[in-house]
Scaffold this motif. Structure first.
Motif, PDB file in Angstrom:
ATOM      1  N   ARG A   1       5.620  -0.818   9.620  1.00 40.89           N
ATOM      2  CA  ARG A   1       6.011   0.081  10.709  1.00 40.89           C
ATOM      3  C   ARG A   1       4.767   0.522  11.470  1.00 40.89           C
ATOM      4  NH1 ARG A   1       9.100   5.056   8.210  1.00 40.89           N
ATOM      5  NH2 ARG A   1       9.066   5.630  10.416  1.00 40.89           N
ATOM      6  N   PRO A   2       4.881   0.815  12.754  1.00 39.55           N
ATOM      7  CA  PRO A   2       3.720   1.349  13.478  1.00 39.55           C
ATOM      8  C   PRO A   2       3.326   2.710  12.891  1.00 39.55           C
ATOM      9  CG  PRO A   2       5.431   0.613  14.999  1.00 39.55           C
ATOM     10  CD  PRO A   2       6.048   0.619  13.632  1.00 39.55           C
ATOM     11  N   PRO A   3       2.044   2.983  12.762  1.00 37.79           N
ATOM     12  CA  PRO A   3       1.624   4.302  12.272  1.00 37.79           C
ATOM     13  C   PRO A   3       1.914   5.370  13.324  1.00 37.79           C
ATOM     14  CG  PRO A   3      -0.270   3.086  13.048  1.00 37.79           C
ATOM     15  CD  PRO A   3       0.906   2.130  13.109  1.00 37.79           C
ATOM     16  N   THR A   4       2.001   6.615  12.887  1.00 37.81           N
ATOM     17  CA  THR A   4       2.206   7.693  13.854  1.00 37.81           C
ATOM     18  C   THR A   4       0.914   8.045  14.579  1.00 37.81           C
ATOM     19  OG1 THR A   4       1.907   9.329  12.096  1.00 37.81           O
ATOM     20  CG2 THR A   4       4.166   8.663  12.616  1.00 37.81           C
ATOM     21  N   SER A   5      -0.220   7.649  14.014  1.00 33.86           N
ATOM     22  CA  SER A   5      -1.496   7.771  14.718  1.00 33.86           C
ATOM     23  C   SER A   5      -2.452   6.720  14.172  1.00 33.86           C
ATOM     24  CB  SER A   5      -2.105   9.168  14.556  1.00 33.86           C
ATOM     25  OG  SER A   5      -2.491   9.387  13.218  1.00 33.86           O
TER      26      SER A   5
END
Length: 257
Positions: free
Chosen positions: A48-52
């Motif tokens: 998943r894409p990281p949140t930052s």
């Protein structure tokens, strides 16, 4: 370089060497450069894409931390099972722990498959930098974490997983110019936890020796000086409370998730 962790004892500097005027070895006699195991990148295991974006420091880690994932010692050993493991760990770290991404830099499945963990890990390594993870509380800015699938209180990981761990540690020690005898440690050396399990922890001296043996081919002069950890006295070590709980991973003063 990062601040040194507590309870450190600097190693004695090596004795001076007398080098004779010996002609260089022919190319065919020179040892090969250590190669890493096959490392599957984040896009391959469908992270998943990281949140930052991960914090990247312009320096290298000085300790390579061996963990276990605190999951059952069973299940498939296929590549797809390895990818599911990384997705499950990332999901737990982001949803349950509220972190920006998966915590460790590498995960090794029981089938011996190696996955890149926190975002930008491989890019940072290639550039001789360090991605700050969430895997060893209050020490994430100077340590790199490797999780090995399973719970190793009584058993060692399967041979394929041990082979992958040994190859990865050998490559990282060579690439970062680390001395295996002081760089390779267990999670419990820095935090009060049973991780990486009694049996795997007891095996770390042999693992260090094997990595050093593989590197004893002309690279010794390039190792950075290291620091030996004093044995901590934690008292009874807490075991995992649930799957993926390998002990303290983030400290209150680290400012990362």
């Amino acid at each position: 370089m990062p601040e040194m962790p507590p309870m450190l004892e600097e190693l004695e500097p090596p004795a001076a060497l007398v080098v004779e005027d010996v002609p260089p070895a022919p190319e065919s006699a020179r040892p090969p450069i250590p190669r890493p195991p096959r490392i599957y990148l984040r896009n391959e295991w469908e992270a998943r894409p990281p949140t930052s974006r991960a914090v990247v420091l312009d320096r290298v880690p000085d300790k390579l931390i061996v963990h276990h994932t605190a999951t059952p010692n069973r299940g498939e050993t296929s590549l797809e099972a390895a990818f599911r493991l990384s997705r499950a760990i990332q999901r737990y770290h982001m949803r349950h722990n509220g972190w920006d991404d998966i915590g460790e830099q590498f995960t090794i499945s029981r089938g011996g498959h190696v996955m890149e963990g926190r975002n930008h890990t491989m890019r940072a390594i290639r550039r001789w930098r360090h991605v700050v993870g969430a895997q060893t509380a209050e020490h994430n800015r100077h340590t790199l974490g490797i999780e090995t699938e399973g719970t190793y209180m009584d058993d060692l990981p399967p041979q394929r997983a041990m082979d992958a761990l040994t190859r990865l540690l050998t490559w990282l020690c060579w690439h970062y110019e680390l001395e295996p005898s002081v760089a390779i440690i267990g999670h419990r050396d820095l935090n009060a936890t049973s991780c990486p399990g009694d049996r795997l922890y007891q095996h770390l001296p042999a693992l260090r020796e094997e990595v050093a043996r593989r590197l004893d081919r002309g690279y010794g002069a390039h190792y950075s000086r290291g620091y030996r950890l004093a044995v901590p006295h934690w008292g009874p070590l807490p075991g995992p409370a649930h799957w993926h709980d390998h002990g303290p991973a983030l400290g209150p003063h680290e400012g990362i998730r």
